[in-house]
Structures are given as C-alpha cells and as structure tokens.
Design a protein around this motif. Structure first.
Motif, PDB file in Angstrom:
ATOM      1  N   SER A  49      -3.991 -10.476   6.098  1.00 12.19           N
ATOM      2  CA  SER A  49      -3.180 -11.649   6.899  1.00 12.19           C
ATOM      3  C   SER A  49      -1.727 -11.045   7.115  1.00 12.19           C
ATOM      4  O   SER A  49      -1.225 -10.215   5.762  1.00 12.19           O
ATOM      5  CB  SER A  49      -3.241 -12.053   7.294  1.00 12.19           C
ATOM      6  OG  SER A  49      -2.410 -13.583   6.275  1.00 12.19           O
ATOM      7  N   GLY A  50      -1.074 -11.082   7.689  1.00  9.92           N
ATOM      8  CA  GLY A  50       1.066 -10.901   8.396  1.00  9.92           C
ATOM      9  C   GLY A  50       1.183 -11.561   6.579  1.00  9.92           C
ATOM     10  O   GLY A  50       1.949 -11.440   6.070  1.00  9.92           O
ATOM     11  N   ALA A  51       0.922 -12.723   6.898  1.00  4.96           N
ATOM     12  CA  ALA A  51       1.371 -13.549   5.966  1.00  4.96           C
ATOM     13  C   ALA A  51       1.421 -13.351   4.271  1.00  4.96           C
ATOM     14  O   ALA A  51       1.904 -13.580   3.876  1.00  4.96           O
ATOM     15  CB  ALA A  51       0.805 -15.266   6.054  1.00  4.96           C
ATOM     16  N   ALA A  52      -0.020 -12.240   4.251  1.00  2.00           N
ATOM     17  CA  ALA A  52      -0.161 -12.474   3.338  1.00  2.00           C
ATOM     18  C   ALA A  52      -0.548 -10.867   2.369  1.00  2.00           C
ATOM     19  O   ALA A  52       0.502 -10.593   1.469  1.00  2.00           O
ATOM     20  CB  ALA A  52      -1.648 -12.573   2.447  1.00  2.00           C
ATOM     21  N   ALA A  53       0.404  -9.952   3.216  1.00  2.00           N
ATOM     22  CA  ALA A  53       1.441  -8.315   3.681  1.00  2.00           C
ATOM     23  C   ALA A  53       2.386  -8.039   3.279  1.00  2.00           C
ATOM     24  O   ALA A  53       3.645  -8.844   3.596  1.00  2.00           O
ATOM     25  CB  ALA A  53       0.863  -8.151   4.574  1.00  2.00           C
ATOM     26  N   SER A  54       3.090  -8.372   1.792  1.00  2.00           N
ATOM     27  CA  SER A  54       3.792  -8.882   0.895  1.00  2.00           C
ATOM     28  C   SER A  54       4.741  -6.709   1.189  1.00  2.00           C
ATOM     29  O   SER A  54       5.738  -7.068   0.705  1.00  2.00           O
ATOM     30  CB  SER A  54       3.639  -9.741  -0.495  1.00  2.00           C
ATOM     31  OG  SER A  54       3.058  -8.457  -1.438  1.00  2.00           O
ATOM     32  N   LYS A  55       3.901  -5.910   0.912  1.00  2.00           N
ATOM     33  CA  LYS A  55       4.491  -4.894   0.783  1.00  2.00           C
ATOM     34  C   LYS A  55       4.027  -3.706   2.087  1.00  2.00           C
ATOM     35  O   LYS A  55       3.022  -4.305   2.792  1.00  2.00           O
ATOM     36  CB  LYS A  55       3.851  -4.055  -0.497  1.00  2.00           C
ATOM     37  CG  LYS A  55       3.988  -4.592  -2.223  1.00  2.00           C
ATOM     38  CD  LYS A  55       3.325  -3.361  -2.651  1.00  2.00           C
ATOM     39  CE  LYS A  55       3.505  -4.257  -4.163  1.00  2.00           C
ATOM     40  NZ  LYS A  55       2.258  -3.826  -5.328  1.00  2.00           N
ATOM     41  N   GLU A  56       4.898  -2.460   1.048  1.00  2.00           N
ATOM     42  CA  GLU A  56       4.196  -1.354   3.073  1.00  2.00           C
ATOM     43  C   GLU A  56       3.631  -0.393   2.475  1.00  2.00           C
ATOM     44  O   GLU A  56       3.505  -0.585   1.126  1.00  2.00           O
ATOM     45  CB  GLU A  56       5.583  -1.154   2.970  1.00  2.00           C
ATOM     46  CG  GLU A  56       6.973  -2.018   3.618  1.00  2.00           C
ATOM     47  CD  GLU A  56       8.392  -1.022   4.400  1.00  2.00           C
ATOM     48  OE1 GLU A  56       7.803   0.128   4.165  1.00  2.00           O
ATOM     49  OE2 GLU A  56       8.786  -1.950   5.213  1.00  2.00           O
ATOM     50  N   TYR A  57       2.893   0.079   3.207  1.00  2.00           N
ATOM     51  CA  TYR A  57       1.730   1.074   2.754  1.00  2.00           C
ATOM     52  C   TYR A  57       2.056   1.369   3.954  1.00  2.00           C
ATOM     53  O   TYR A  57       2.293   1.819   4.810  1.00  2.00           O
ATOM     54  CB  TYR A  57       0.366   0.457   2.951  1.00  2.00           C
ATOM     55  CG  TYR A  57       0.307  -0.119   1.436  1.00  2.00           C
ATOM     56  CD1 TYR A  57      -0.028  -0.070   0.480  1.00  2.00           C
ATOM     57  CD2 TYR A  57       0.285  -2.163   2.035  1.00  2.00           C
ATOM     58  CE1 TYR A  57       0.312  -1.196  -0.506  1.00  2.00           C
ATOM     59  CE2 TYR A  57       0.550  -2.611   1.035  1.00  2.00           C
ATOM     60  CZ  TYR A  57       0.045  -2.826  -0.377  1.00  2.00           C
ATOM     61  OH  TYR A  57      -0.030  -3.514  -1.416  1.00  2.00           O
ATOM     62  N   ILE A  58       1.119   3.642   3.651  1.00  2.00           N
ATOM     63  CA  ILE A  58       0.960   4.460   4.447  1.00  2.00           C
ATOM     64  C   ILE A  58      -0.537   4.004   4.561  1.00  2.00           C
ATOM     65  O   ILE A  58      -0.984   4.245   3.919  1.00  2.00           O
ATOM     66  CB  ILE A  58       1.836   5.735   4.183  1.00  2.00           C
ATOM     67  CG1 ILE A  58       3.272   5.725   3.703  1.00  2.00           C
ATOM     68  CG2 ILE A  58       1.287   6.836   5.135  1.00  2.00           C
ATOM     69  CD1 ILE A  58       4.228   5.208   4.530  1.00  2.00           C
ATOM     70  N   CYS A  59      -0.419   3.957   6.227  1.00  2.00           N
ATOM     71  CA  CYS A  59      -2.114   4.647   6.980  1.00  2.00           C
ATOM     72  C   CYS A  59      -2.639   5.672   6.805  1.00  2.00           C
ATOM     73  O   CYS A  59      -1.812   6.560   7.168  1.00  2.00           O
ATOM     74  CB  CYS A  59      -2.224   3.312   7.910  1.00  2.00           C
ATOM     75  SG  CYS A  59      -3.482   4.136   9.208  1.00  2.00           S
ATOM     76  N   PRO A  60      -3.998   5.642   6.188  1.00  2.00           N
ATOM     77  CA  PRO A  60      -4.554   7.126   5.739  1.00  2.00           C
ATOM     78  C   PRO A  60      -4.828   7.422   6.713  1.00  2.00           C
ATOM     79  O   PRO A  60      -5.399   9.003   7.550  1.00  2.00           O
ATOM     80  CB  PRO A  60      -5.210   6.955   5.099  1.00  2.00           C
ATOM     81  CG  PRO A  60      -5.967   5.970   4.443  1.00  2.00           C
ATOM     82  CD  PRO A  60      -4.627   4.570   4.989  1.00  2.00           C
ATOM     83  N   GLY A  61      -5.419   6.724   8.261  1.00  2.00           N
ATOM     84  CA  GLY A  61      -5.570   7.281   9.025  1.00  2.00           C
ATOM     85  C   GLY A  61      -5.120   7.734  10.210  1.00  2.00           C
ATOM     86  O   GLY A  61      -4.627   8.924  11.084  1.00  2.00           O
TER      87      GLY A  61
END
Length: 103
Positions: A49-61
């Motif tokens: 969920s957005g609330a649980a997403a605390s870091k940034e990542y790069i999408c492999p797609g």
C-alpha cells in the motif's frame, strides 16, 4: 434472545466443512501477498500500500521511479532453482500497472 442473535447458523464451527487456506494473506500495514502463475513461471507477489511504501525504487517494467508513498507490487520467483533465499534477494519492485501488463 431475539431471532438469530447469539446463535450460529449451520451449527458449531467444529461441525462445518473444512475451508482451505487462501493463497493470499493480508499483512499489517495494508500489504497483501500471494503466489501467482505467469507464462514464465511462478512468483510470490506482495501488494504494497502507499502507506507502507517508505522507499523509492526503479520499476524493471518501465525503468521509471516508484516514489515513496506509492502503492506498488514486489515480486520474486517461487520456482527459482537456487532456492527461496536466493529468489527473495532477487525480488523487484514494480508499478502495479507494469506488473499487470508484463505477465
């Protein structure tokens, strides 16, 4: 006691037919997980969920950034020949849309 209050329909829970466990589970913080089959194999998938997403990542797609606070999917192989620990270390964070169209 009023009609239906305090009584279970269908008798005792011990007399009811067994219900198989779901392949999806809900974890604290709005995270759901499960196992899915795709054309290239099986994957463990967690929906963050957005609330649980605390870091940034790069999408492999798509190669674009998944910002902190953005709901997304984490996936890793369930049928990895090198074992579960190795597969989990190879997990990737995907935009939900990118994961959906990649499979």
């Amino acid at each position: 006691m009023g009609k239906g209050k305090g009584r279970r329909r269908g008798g005792s829970k011990w007399q009811q037919e067994h219900r198989p466990l779901s392949t999806h589970s809900v974890m604290p913080g709005g995270i759901t997980s499960g196992r899915v089959k795709r054309r290239d194999g099986e994957y463990f998938v967690r929906h963050i969920s957005g609330a649980a997403a605390s870091k940034e990542y790069i999408c492999p797609g798509c190669g674009l950034r998944i910002g902190a606070g953005t709901a997304h999917v984490v996936a890793w192989r369930a049928d990895w020949i090198f074992g579960d620990d190795s597969a989990a270390s190879e997990r990737r964070h995907w935009h939900t849309h990118c994961w959906r169209i990649s499979g």
